[in-house]
Design a protein around this motif. Structure first.
Motif, PDB file in Angstrom:
ATOM      1  N   ARG A  92      47.646 -24.157   8.824  1.00 26.15           N
ATOM      2  CA  ARG A  92      46.225 -24.191   8.474  1.00 26.15           C
ATOM      3  C   ARG A  92      45.500 -22.967   9.018  1.00 26.15           C
ATOM      4  O   ARG A  92      44.623 -22.402   8.359  1.00 26.15           O
ATOM      5  N   ALA A  96      43.762 -20.147   6.580  1.00 24.20           N
ATOM      6  CA  ALA A  96      42.350 -19.762   6.708  1.00 24.20           C
ATOM      7  C   ALA A  96      42.215 -18.270   6.984  1.00 24.20           C
ATOM      8  O   ALA A  96      41.328 -17.596   6.429  1.00 24.20           O
ATOM      9  N   LEU A  99      42.776 -16.351   3.770  1.00 26.26           N
ATOM     10  CA  LEU A  99      41.627 -16.434   2.883  1.00 26.26           C
ATOM     11  C   LEU A  99      40.526 -15.469   3.320  1.00 26.26           C
ATOM     12  O   LEU A  99      39.946 -14.738   2.502  1.00 26.26           O
ATOM     13  N   LEU A 100      40.251 -15.435   4.614  1.00 27.02           N
ATOM     14  CA  LEU A 100      39.183 -14.565   5.119  1.00 27.02           C
ATOM     15  C   LEU A 100      39.527 -13.090   4.941  1.00 27.02           C
ATOM     16  O   LEU A 100      38.702 -12.303   4.477  1.00 27.02           O
ATOM     17  N   SER A 258      39.728 -13.468  11.039  1.00 25.84           N
ATOM     18  CA  SER A 258      41.148 -13.648  10.741  1.00 25.84           C
ATOM     19  C   SER A 258      41.995 -13.379  11.974  1.00 25.84           C
ATOM     20  O   SER A 258      42.920 -14.136  12.288  1.00 25.84           O
ATOM     21  N   LEU A 261      41.698 -16.319  14.393  1.00 24.35           N
ATOM     22  CA  LEU A 261      42.451 -17.488  13.947  1.00 24.35           C
ATOM     23  C   LEU A 261      43.938 -17.327  14.228  1.00 24.35           C
ATOM     24  O   LEU A 261      44.612 -18.272  14.671  1.00 24.35           O
TER      25      LEU A 261
END
Length: 494
Positions: A92, A96, A99-100, A258, A261
């Motif tokens: 996950r 994410a 995507l960013l 990013s 994360l």
């Protein structure tokens, strides 16, 4: 950093650092699913169901209601398909971050193109800004591929995101000349294949080497295709509300988010090639490339990724002149650009959510062989509806990649995986750039519809020998293994 297609991770601690690990066992742990013995998908990696609710240790005799809830939790089946992939906490975070960073790349590309045009008034330099997003892939993917195996994956991924954030931050400065903007664009594109290849290899640590890895790669590809539909729309909205520099400034934040994360949402694992080693990086990268291409099976699989992509970009590269020659308006041009990504997303979602692993494996070669045939419809100069159908079917032909991913990860030794996947990414992006250039060159001498139809015909003739080579290099025990392992007993569901 992106992950194309068909899109653009390491810390100083060792593998014992587990606070940010996934909810299930690590594939490097003895309890994790072992590497498949064959070069064929062997079904999804087991993923344990959520732990049942436990009684309070201070209350050795829990209430009947608590016991009933615990029993229901333990009886709940483990998630399958795409849900099983999202059940892994580390994935996950990777999803994410992908995507960013992907939105950051798309928006920065569009805004930078506008900025260069505003500063120079030159259509050539504006177009060159886009081209520089593809050309450095070959250099970065070839000379820097060793980074993916030499250093811990999380460190590489975070560093690449920080490099991109730094480059974009310098682009925003008012005093940065146009030459500097283009050089920074090249630097971002150079580290992109390293980032993407490292992340592809890291997914095998996070999701294992079986069906969860295949579905995880599928999800990242779907996001990349969706970015083609949404990313430029988001960029257009930002440019309508902000200046080009303002839109670029926002992408600094997406790259930094990013990086955060990946740093705090994934585990630190040791380098695949035994840690930070001495020696020349370029020499190690080139040696890894020679080793990868010397393997007949790996070479055939890699070419099966690259060659269809070389030809399938022709209708997208020539969409504007095709619409002009056919007398179609701007709205029709938008539909032509969207049709192929929509077909790709729909087919990949279906293959990942509905088809069993063995079925996905069975369709790889037939779909790869026939995937470019829909482009032959262009030779008939069809109307708008049939053109859209042909493009959607050509996009759907990319569904063979979801099974090919499993074959590739099974064929590549773990110590070469980062370099092999970096090369795969670099070749894929470079091939698409070459395909666009060749299609444009051919359209200078032939009608656009004939160029697109010719790309479908020539491409199919080039793919067929590769299909035969992949079939010839398949291990003889592959079919026996898949029957023994019962890979087709699971019907995945998203």
């Amino acid at each position: 950093m992106p992950s194309n297609s068909p899109t653009p991770a390491g810390g100083p601690r060792d593998a014992a650092d587990t606070p940010h690990g996934p909810t299930g066992p690590s594939p490097r742990d003895p309890s994790a699913a072992p590497r498949a013995a064959s070069a064929h998908p062997a079904g999804p990696v087991p993923h344990s169901a959520p732990a049942p609710e436990r009684a309070d240790p201070l209350d050795p005799k829990p209430s009947p209601a608590l016991r009933e809830r615990a029993h229901a939790a333990s009886a709940e089946p483990a998630p399958r398909g795409y849900r099983a992939v999202f059940a892994v906490r580390e994935f996950r975070a990777v999803f994410a971050a992908h995507l960013l960073s992907l939105l950051g790349v798309v928006v920065s590309e569009l805004a930078l193109t506008v900025l260069v045009y505003d500063l120079t008034g030159s259509p050539l330099l504006s177009a060159l800004t886009f081209a520089l997003g593809l050309l450095p892939y070959l250099v970065g993917g070839t000379l820097l591929a060793g980074v993916a195996d030499r250093y811990p994956a999380r460190r590489v991924l975070v560093t690449c995101d920080l490099i991109c954030a730094g480059c974009v931050a310098v682009m925003v400065l008012p005093g940065t000349p146009v030459g500097g903007l283009l050089a920074l664009r090249c630097l971002v594109a150079t580290v992109s294949p390293v980032f993407t290849g490292t992340r592809m290899a890291a997914l095998t640590d996070i999701l294992g080497e079986g069906d969860l890895y295949v579905l995880g790669r599928s999800l990242l590809r779907i996001v990349s295709q969706s970015a083609l539909l949404a990313g430029f729309g988001v960029g257009g909205v930002l440019l309508a509300a902000l200046s080009a520099r303002g839109a670029i400034t926002i992408t600094v934040g997406t790259f930094l988010c990013s990086a955060a994360l990946l740093r705090f949402g994934t585990r630190s694992r040791p380098a695949r090639a035994g840690g930070d080693r001495g020696g020349a990086l370029f020499k190690e990268s080139l040696a890894g490339a020679r080793t990868v291409f010397a393997d007949r099976r790996i070479r055939a699989l890699m070419l099966l990724f690259w060659v269809p992509a070389l030809f399938v970009v022709a209708p997208e590269a020539l969409a504007a002149p095709y619409a002009d020659q056919a007398g179609l308006g701007p709205a029709a041009l938008g539909l032509l650009m969207c049709a192929m990504p929509v077909g790709h997303i729909a087919a990949e979602l279906y293959a990942g959510a509905v088809l069993a692993p063995r079925v996905r494996s069975r369709i790889v070669l037939p779909v790869a062989a026939a995937g470019l045939l829909p482009l032959l419809l262009y030779g008939l100069r069809p109307g708008m509806v049939l053109t859209l159908v042909a493009l959607a079917l050509a996009g759907a032909g990319a569904a063979y990649i979801i099974g090919l991913d499993q074959w590739f990860v099974d064929a590549v030794p773990e110590e070469l995986r980062g370099r092999a996947m970096t090369l795969l990414t670099a070749g894929l992006m470079t091939g698409q750039g070459i395909g666009m250039a060749l299609a444009g060159l051919a359209a200078e001498f032939l009608p656009v519809h004939q160029v697109v139809a010719g790309a479908g015909a020539v491409g199919t003739l080039c793919v067929l020998p590769l299909v035969l080579e992949v079939r010839r290099t398949a291990p003889a025990h592959r079919i026996r293994t898949e029957v023994r392992d019962g890979a087709d007993q699971h019907m995945t569901s998203g």
